[in-house]
Design a protein around this motif. Structure first.
Motif, PDB file in Angstrom:
ATOM      1  N   MET A  72       6.083   8.872  25.373  1.00  0.00           N
ATOM      2  CA  MET A  72       6.010  10.305  25.245  1.00  0.00           C
ATOM      3  C   MET A  72       5.019  10.835  26.280  1.00  0.00           C
ATOM      4  SD  MET A  72       4.632  12.695  22.083  1.00  0.00           S
ATOM      5  CE  MET A  72       5.052  11.466  20.918  1.00  0.00           C
ATOM      6  N   ASP A  73       5.364  11.895  26.935  1.00  0.00           N
ATOM      7  CA  ASP A  73       4.484  12.499  27.922  1.00  0.00           C
ATOM      8  C   ASP A  73       4.390  13.992  27.650  1.00  0.00           C
ATOM      9  OD1 ASP A  73       4.426  12.758  31.520  1.00  0.00           O
ATOM     10  OD2 ASP A  73       2.796  12.629  30.077  1.00  0.00           O
ATOM     11  N   LYS A  74       4.056  14.330  26.447  1.00  0.00           N
ATOM     12  CA  LYS A  74       3.971  15.731  26.032  1.00  0.00           C
ATOM     13  C   LYS A  74       2.525  16.187  26.051  1.00  0.00           C
ATOM     14  CE  LYS A  74       8.303  16.435  24.924  1.00  0.00           C
ATOM     15  NZ  LYS A  74       9.138  17.440  25.548  1.00  0.00           N
ATOM     16  N   HIS A  75       2.357  17.478  26.345  1.00  0.00           N
ATOM     17  CA  HIS A  75       1.034  18.058  26.475  1.00  0.00           C
ATOM     18  C   HIS A  75       0.860  19.170  25.455  1.00  0.00           C
ATOM     19  CE1 HIS A  75      -1.783  20.778  28.994  1.00  0.00           C
ATOM     20  NE2 HIS A  75      -2.487  20.031  28.199  1.00  0.00           N
ATOM     21  N   VAL A  76      -0.201  19.092  24.689  1.00  0.00           N
ATOM     22  CA  VAL A  76      -0.552  20.142  23.737  1.00  0.00           C
ATOM     23  C   VAL A  76      -1.890  20.749  24.145  1.00  0.00           C
ATOM     24  CG1 VAL A  76      -1.625  18.493  22.133  1.00  0.00           C
ATOM     25  CG2 VAL A  76      -0.891  20.725  21.294  1.00  0.00           C
ATOM     26  N   LEU A  77      -1.998  22.055  24.044  1.00  0.00           N
ATOM     27  CA  LEU A  77      -3.271  22.739  24.280  1.00  0.00           C
ATOM     28  C   LEU A  77      -3.758  23.266  22.939  1.00  0.00           C
ATOM     29  CD1 LEU A  77      -5.393  23.652  26.328  1.00  0.00           C
ATOM     30  CD2 LEU A  77      -4.158  25.823  26.498  1.00  0.00           C
ATOM     31  N   LEU A  78      -4.954  22.823  22.539  1.00  0.00           N
ATOM     32  CA  LEU A  78      -5.593  23.299  21.318  1.00  0.00           C
ATOM     33  C   LEU A  78      -6.467  24.484  21.680  1.00  0.00           C
ATOM     34  CD1 LEU A  78      -6.923  19.908  19.871  1.00  0.00           C
ATOM     35  CD2 LEU A  78      -4.793  21.066  19.301  1.00  0.00           C
ATOM     36  N   VAL A  79      -6.168  25.636  21.133  1.00  0.00           N
ATOM     37  CA  VAL A  79      -7.015  26.814  21.332  1.00  0.00           C
ATOM     38  C   VAL A  79      -7.715  27.035  20.007  1.00  0.00           C
ATOM     39  CG1 VAL A  79      -7.117  29.228  22.046  1.00  0.00           C
ATOM     40  CG2 VAL A  79      -5.359  27.718  23.004  1.00  0.00           C
ATOM     41  N   GLU A  80      -8.922  26.508  19.924  1.00  0.00           N
ATOM     42  CA  GLU A  80      -9.657  26.404  18.657  1.00  0.00           C
ATOM     43  C   GLU A  80     -11.146  26.420  18.990  1.00  0.00           C
ATOM     44  OE1 GLU A  80      -8.790  25.777  15.092  1.00  0.00           O
ATOM     45  OE2 GLU A  80     -10.913  26.212  15.195  1.00  0.00           O
ATOM     46  N   ASP A  81     -11.951  27.056  18.122  1.00  0.00           N
ATOM     47  CA  ASP A  81     -13.387  27.106  18.393  1.00  0.00           C
ATOM     48  C   ASP A  81     -14.219  26.266  17.441  1.00  0.00           C
ATOM     49  OD1 ASP A  81     -12.829  28.856  16.285  1.00  0.00           O
ATOM     50  OD2 ASP A  81     -14.543  30.119  16.756  1.00  0.00           O
ATOM     51  N   GLU A  82     -13.606  25.642  16.454  1.00  0.00           N
ATOM     52  CA  GLU A  82     -14.351  24.796  15.527  1.00  0.00           C
ATOM     53  C   GLU A  82     -14.334  23.357  16.048  1.00  0.00           C
ATOM     54  OE1 GLU A  82     -13.546  25.208  11.326  1.00  0.00           O
ATOM     55  OE2 GLU A  82     -12.694  27.200  11.704  1.00  0.00           O
ATOM     56  N   LEU A  92       3.299  22.630  23.889  1.00  0.00           N
ATOM     57  CA  LEU A  92       2.990  23.186  22.576  1.00  0.00           C
ATOM     58  C   LEU A  92       1.572  23.753  22.602  1.00  0.00           C
ATOM     59  CD1 LEU A  92       3.507  23.358  19.396  1.00  0.00           C
ATOM     60  CD2 LEU A  92       2.420  21.119  19.302  1.00  0.00           C
ATOM     61  N   VAL A  93       1.369  24.862  21.897  1.00  0.00           N
ATOM     62  CA  VAL A  93       0.021  25.414  21.713  1.00  0.00           C
ATOM     63  C   VAL A  93      -0.301  25.386  20.228  1.00  0.00           C
ATOM     64  CG1 VAL A  93      -1.417  27.492  21.843  1.00  0.00           C
ATOM     65  CG2 VAL A  93       0.088  26.894  23.749  1.00  0.00           C
ATOM     66  N   PRO A 127       6.556  26.844  21.952  1.00  0.00           N
ATOM     67  CA  PRO A 127       6.223  26.605  20.547  1.00  0.00           C
ATOM     68  C   PRO A 127       4.731  26.809  20.273  1.00  0.00           C
ATOM     69  CG  PRO A 127       7.554  24.813  21.423  1.00  0.00           C
ATOM     70  CD  PRO A 127       7.138  25.660  22.587  1.00  0.00           C
ATOM     71  N   VAL A 128       4.437  27.558  19.219  1.00  0.00           N
ATOM     72  CA  VAL A 128       3.054  27.830  18.828  1.00  0.00           C
ATOM     73  C   VAL A 128       2.885  27.530  17.337  1.00  0.00           C
ATOM     74  CG1 VAL A 128       1.260  29.592  18.566  1.00  0.00           C
ATOM     75  CG2 VAL A 128       2.723  29.594  20.600  1.00  0.00           C
ATOM     76  N   LEU A 129       1.940  26.655  17.061  1.00  0.00           N
ATOM     77  CA  LEU A 129       1.516  26.341  15.696  1.00  0.00           C
ATOM     78  C   LEU A 129       0.196  27.054  15.472  1.00  0.00           C
ATOM     79  CD1 LEU A 129       1.383  24.738  13.006  1.00  0.00           C
ATOM     80  CD2 LEU A 129       0.453  22.817  14.338  1.00  0.00           C
ATOM     81  N   MET A 130       0.150  27.982  14.525  1.00  0.00           N
ATOM     82  CA  MET A 130      -1.088  28.719  14.262  1.00  0.00           C
ATOM     83  C   MET A 130      -1.793  28.130  13.057  1.00  0.00           C
ATOM     84  SD  MET A 130      -1.739  32.815  13.928  1.00  0.00           S
ATOM     85  CE  MET A 130      -1.620  33.046  15.712  1.00  0.00           C
ATOM     86  N   ALA A 157       4.675  18.951  11.737  1.00  0.00           N
ATOM     87  CA  ALA A 157       4.885  20.264  12.367  1.00  0.00           C
ATOM     88  C   ALA A 157       5.001  20.116  13.885  1.00  0.00           C
ATOM     89  CB  ALA A 157       3.743  21.207  12.009  1.00  0.00           C
ATOM     90  N   VAL A 158       4.114  19.332  14.467  1.00  0.00           N
ATOM     91  CA  VAL A 158       4.131  19.133  15.922  1.00  0.00           C
ATOM     92  C   VAL A 158       5.440  18.475  16.356  1.00  0.00           C
ATOM     93  CG1 VAL A 158       3.056  17.776  17.769  1.00  0.00           C
ATOM     94  CG2 VAL A 158       1.633  19.114  16.195  1.00  0.00           C
ATOM     95  N   ARG A 159       5.829  17.422  15.662  1.00  0.00           N
ATOM     96  CA  ARG A 159       7.074  16.727  16.006  1.00  0.00           C
ATOM     97  C   ARG A 159       8.273  17.662  15.870  1.00  0.00           C
ATOM     98  NH1 ARG A 159       5.121  11.938  12.311  1.00  0.00           N
ATOM     99  NH2 ARG A 159       3.890  10.776  13.819  1.00  0.00           N
ATOM    100  N   ASP A 160       8.276  18.450  14.827  1.00  0.00           N
ATOM    101  CA  ASP A 160       9.389  19.371  14.597  1.00  0.00           C
ATOM    102  C   ASP A 160       9.434  20.458  15.681  1.00  0.00           C
ATOM    103  OD1 ASP A 160      11.555  20.460  13.010  1.00  0.00           O
ATOM    104  OD2 ASP A 160      10.156  22.070  12.504  1.00  0.00           O
ATOM    105  N   LEU A 161       8.290  20.967  16.074  1.00  0.00           N
ATOM    106  CA  LEU A 161       8.259  22.059  17.052  1.00  0.00           C
ATOM    107  C   LEU A 161       8.692  21.622  18.448  1.00  0.00           C
ATOM    108  CD1 LEU A 161       5.027  23.895  15.910  1.00  0.00           C
ATOM    109  CD2 LEU A 161       7.360  24.768  15.805  1.00  0.00           C
ATOM    110  N   VAL A 162       8.427  20.370  18.796  1.00  0.00           N
ATOM    111  CA  VAL A 162       8.806  19.903  20.130  1.00  0.00           C
ATOM    112  C   VAL A 162       9.948  18.898  20.087  1.00  0.00           C
ATOM    113  CG1 VAL A 162       6.602  20.404  21.206  1.00  0.00           C
ATOM    114  CG2 VAL A 162       7.009  18.170  20.206  1.00  0.00           C
ATOM    115  N   ARG A 163      10.459  18.655  18.903  1.00  0.00           N
ATOM    116  CA  ARG A 163      11.622  17.774  18.718  1.00  0.00           C
ATOM    117  C   ARG A 163      11.409  16.389  19.297  1.00  0.00           C
ATOM    118  NH1 ARG A 163      13.296  20.988  15.074  1.00  0.00           N
ATOM    119  NH2 ARG A 163      14.226  22.920  15.724  1.00  0.00           N
ATOM    120  N   VAL A 164      10.294  15.756  18.903  1.00  0.00           N
ATOM    121  CA  VAL A 164      10.063  14.365  19.314  1.00  0.00           C
ATOM    122  C   VAL A 164      10.125  13.459  18.108  1.00  0.00           C
ATOM    123  CG1 VAL A 164       8.758  14.877  21.351  1.00  0.00           C
ATOM    124  CG2 VAL A 164       7.546  14.563  19.191  1.00  0.00           C
TER     125      VAL A 164
END
Length: 122
Positions: free
Chosen positions: A1-11, A49-50, A78-81, A115-122
């Motif tokens: 798998m060569d997928k990239h996710v960006l976490l936009v999170e401050d905690e 994915l974000v 795809p965005v997971l909030m 959720a991540v797998r479902d959003l990017v279909r992996v």
């Protein structure tokens, strides 16, 4: 798998937990903690994915998501909030802004990975 996710999170604890979990699953994980510059960071990173926090310093997750959806190249990203705010009106705002999945904290590792797998279909 060569997928990239960006976490936009401050905690920091959430960032480290998510980074560990997703890296272990083979994801390339980037992070960004400032809401005010999040859209620029997402545009630069070009993630698959974000994972976006609802409440961020500088700009809310809803504002960031609204800006993303107005950009043709990111309208279908795809965005997971993630949020500690579990009220139905918060979910409705996120859905109106175009979120793909809404998850309240605390969440389980299994919930996030599914959720991540479902959003990017992996």
């Amino acid at each position: 798998m060569d997928k990239h996710v960006l976490l936009v999170e401050d905690e920091v604890n959430i960032i480290e937990a998510m980074r560990f979990l997703l890296t272990r699953e083979g994801w390339k994980v980037g992070t960004h903690s400032d809401g005010a510059t999040a859209v620029s960071a997402i545009r630069a990173a070009q993630p698959d994915l974000v994972v976006l926090d609802y409440m961020l310093p500088g700009k809310s997750g809803i504002e960031i998501l609204t800006e993303l959806r107005a950009l043709p190249d990111f309208a279908a990203l795809p965005v997971l909030m993630l949020t500690a705010r579990g009220q139905s009106r918060d979910r409705e705002k996120a859905e109106q802004a175009g979120v793909n999945r809404f998850m309240t904290k605390p969440f389980s590792n299994t919930e996030v990975l599914n959720a991540v797998r479902d959003l990017v279909r992996v």
